[in-house]
Write a protein that holds these residues in place. Sequence first.
Motif, short mmCIF file in Angstrom:
data_model
loop_
_atom_site.label_atom_id
_atom_site.label_comp_id
_atom_site.label_asym_id
_atom_site.label_seq_id
_atom_site.Cartn_x
_atom_site.Cartn_y
_atom_site.Cartn_z
N VAL A 145 -25.49 88.43 37.13
CA VAL A 145 -24.88 87.44 38.02
C VAL A 145 -24.73 86.13 37.24
CG1 VAL A 145 -25.27 85.94 40.02
CG2 VAL A 145 -25.68 88.39 40.21
N VAL A 146 -23.50 85.60 37.21
CA VAL A 146 -23.27 84.27 36.65
C VAL A 146 -23.31 83.28 37.82
CG1 VAL A 146 -21.64 82.73 35.50
CG2 VAL A 146 -21.92 85.07 34.68
N LEU A 147 -24.36 82.46 37.85
CA LEU A 147 -24.54 81.49 38.93
C LEU A 147 -23.88 80.18 38.51
CD1 LEU A 147 -25.99 80.96 41.69
CD2 LEU A 147 -27.91 80.07 40.35
N VAL A 148 -22.83 79.79 39.22
CA VAL A 148 -22.08 78.58 38.89
C VAL A 148 -22.67 77.39 39.65
CG1 VAL A 148 -19.82 77.47 38.88
CG2 VAL A 148 -19.99 79.92 38.49
N VAL A 149 -23.04 76.33 38.91
CA VAL A 149 -23.56 75.10 39.51
C VAL A 149 -22.79 73.92 38.94
CG1 VAL A 149 -25.61 73.72 40.01
CG2 VAL A 149 -25.86 76.16 39.56
N ALA A 150 -22.21 73.10 39.80
CA ALA A 150 -21.46 71.93 39.34
C ALA A 150 -22.43 70.85 38.86
CB ALA A 150 -20.58 71.39 40.45
N ALA A 151 -22.17 70.32 37.67
CA ALA A 151 -23.09 69.33 37.08
C ALA A 151 -23.13 68.04 37.90
CB ALA A 151 -22.66 69.03 35.65
N ASP A 152 -22.03 67.70 38.59
CA ASP A 152 -22.01 66.45 39.36
C ASP A 152 -22.71 66.59 40.71
OD1 ASP A 152 -20.06 68.17 40.26
OD2 ASP A 152 -18.57 66.61 40.65
N ASP A 153 -22.66 67.77 41.31
CA ASP A 153 -23.30 68.00 42.62
C ASP A 153 -24.73 68.50 42.50
OD1 ASP A 153 -21.26 67.16 44.17
OD2 ASP A 153 -20.50 69.13 44.70
N GLY A 154 -24.98 69.32 41.49
CA GLY A 154 -26.29 69.94 41.34
C GLY A 154 -26.48 71.10 42.31
N VAL A 155 -27.72 71.47 42.54
CA VAL A 155 -28.06 72.62 43.40
C VAL A 155 -27.77 72.28 44.85
CG1 VAL A 155 -29.92 74.12 44.19
CG2 VAL A 155 -29.76 73.49 41.77
N VAL A 175 -22.24 63.18 33.78
CA VAL A 175 -22.94 64.34 34.35
C VAL A 175 -24.13 64.72 33.48
CG1 VAL A 175 -20.92 65.24 35.53
CG2 VAL A 175 -21.38 65.96 33.18
N ASN A 176 -25.09 65.40 34.07
CA ASN A 176 -26.35 65.68 33.39
C ASN A 176 -26.75 67.14 33.59
OD1 ASN A 176 -28.90 65.69 32.29
ND2 ASN A 176 -29.65 63.94 33.48
N GLU A 177 -26.66 67.92 32.54
CA GLU A 177 -27.05 69.34 32.59
C GLU A 177 -28.55 69.49 32.86
OE1 GLU A 177 -27.46 73.18 29.57
OE2 GLU A 177 -26.51 71.32 28.88
N ARG A 178 -29.34 68.55 32.33
CA ARG A 178 -30.80 68.62 32.49
C ARG A 178 -31.21 68.53 33.96
NH1 ARG A 178 -34.78 68.63 29.08
NH2 ARG A 178 -33.30 68.39 27.37
N GLN A 179 -30.44 67.76 34.74
CA GLN A 179 -30.75 67.63 36.17
C GLN A 179 -30.67 68.99 36.86
OE1 GLN A 179 -28.10 65.00 38.32
NE2 GLN A 179 -28.61 65.95 40.27
N VAL A 180 -29.65 69.78 36.52
CA VAL A 180 -29.49 71.12 37.10
C VAL A 180 -30.66 72.01 36.69
CG1 VAL A 180 -28.05 73.19 37.17
CG2 VAL A 180 -26.98 70.93 37.19
N LYS A 181 -31.06 71.94 35.43
CA LYS A 181 -32.18 72.75 34.95
C LYS A 181 -33.46 72.42 35.71
CE LYS A 181 -30.52 73.52 30.22
NZ LYS A 181 -30.76 73.28 28.79
#
Length: 620
Positions: A197-207, A237-243
Amino acid sequence: MGNNKKPYFNKKKSSNNKERIANFDRPGKTREQAKVNGGVFVYSKPLTVAELSKAINIPVNEIIKFLFLEGKSVTINQLLDDEMIGTICLQFNYDFKKEEIVDAIHFEELKIDDDPASLVERPPVVTVMGHVDHGKTSIIDAIRDSDVASHEQGGISQAIGAYQITFKGKKITIIDTPGHAAFTAMRARGAQVTDIVVLVVAADDGVMPQTLEALDHAKAAGSEIIVAVNKMDKPGVNERQVKEQLLAHELVAEDYGGDVIFVPVSAKTRKGIPELLEAILLKAEMMELKANPSRYASGTVLEANLDKGEGPKATLLVQNGTLKVGDYVVVGEIYGKIRRMKDEYGTLFSSAAPSTPVSVIGLTEVPMAGDRFMAFPTEKEAKDVAYRRALEKKEKELSGTSALSLADLNNMVSEGAIQNLNLLLKADTEGGAEALKASLEKLSTPEVKVKVIAAHAGAISDSDILLASASHALIYGYNVRPEARIKNKAHEAGVEIRSHAIIYELIDELRSLIKGLYKAEMSEEVTGQAEVRHLYKISHVGTVGGSHVTSGYLRSGDKCRLIRDGVVIYTGTINSLQRFKDQVKEVKEGFDCGILIANYNDVKEGDIIEGFHLVEKDNG
């Protein structure tokens, strides 16, 4: 017309019918129930001493003598259990293995034990999921545009809901589903189609809420997960925030010490798409995905429809074996002969290998998405299996099937027949959901493990019903009540929903269940629901909700709940019901009335008023 024009018909030859092996013994063939194969005694049913003696070529007297010395007295025609058979085999220098025989009409349960030498690498099957507007469709489009090697530019797509691309010489199969609901509906019918499964998450919105829903469904399915952090082209945008957000949901990135691949991408600029495809191929290589193309095909229906010109059409995903034009297949309770196969570009195919999605015609009726299919060597076999499956389904419908209720689970716990108790929690707040999850998981015992497969705030939804059905889970609502449509859907799916307003009562009920002591002396009976459509503020009386009874009935003096957007706002009593100028005792479904809730005036248009009362439950 250029030389690189793709041919209208794929003339690639595959093995002929004689080279393919069937998934079952042919009808009428006598299967050897016990035999020695390479020093291993293989059997499929209990055997008598005489039968075992003949199969392993050891005199009956020696077997009886050995068992007598072991303190077990047997006769020549006595049936031996698995433990006895194993003990005898080891005594006479044979290893042993019991083989499960599955009848052809239950081909979904078939576990094919292929010779490793016959297995070849197959493409990974990938599903892209995520929150709405996070770029799922844009990423799928970007992936398709990256596939310049397989199809000439300007090719017209005849979208079939699934397709294959080629990247660095390797094929990847992409299933384009409407979302996690379709994904889980397939799994609920026993179809495990997705590897990754490729889970798509927008970097600007987050989870977001649907991100977590998609994650719950992917986890429950046991699929590998790759996270595509989309919209990385946006400033700030911040990739680390999503992580870090996903870290709280047990999805740990590689640079955080975990094993989940995170890939920053921009579907808009196409940046990161090659890296995403490389991550998919890397994950697939680690999974060692293989199948046997040298047998008759089996797989899953991805989607189906009735075409006015061509009749029933279906998109099939071949998961094992090779499907060929002319094959006879059984899907659900119907059968047919494959008369034509096409890919998403409308190209005709004569055969389809494992992990290949194809659009086919030739079935006698339209199957359901998620139905399993299997090919058979002859029309007679396919027709016979379909007929027997239809009879079995009819018998089940006539006898009726009961949902897995709390009482059923109680019996299973008492009998030691359950080890994992799956729960899905919905609460009025996210904090309440997390607290409840922690409290319930602490109730696990060595015999029964409580597993909360999802815990979120909000109303109980269609997606929750699908997930609970596929995972054989109970749904617990804390200050959350299902609306009538959701109740009906849960009943049809055999899913039980338990609602509580007091947290310790919910915990005590589950603790009693785990101990196998559940006894409900009083049961709550919902009488009906009404929707508030107008408000009337009357001096010295309060706020009256001008309502329409949408199901059942409401009765003056009964207890009631005020539900707003699926969440319980207040629990009280129906003070009075009014029809025109008259106060009435009861109002039934389809009628309008004014409802006054005792000591409560914060009623709003669109609220649901649910009536209920407590009745004594016969525990037999």
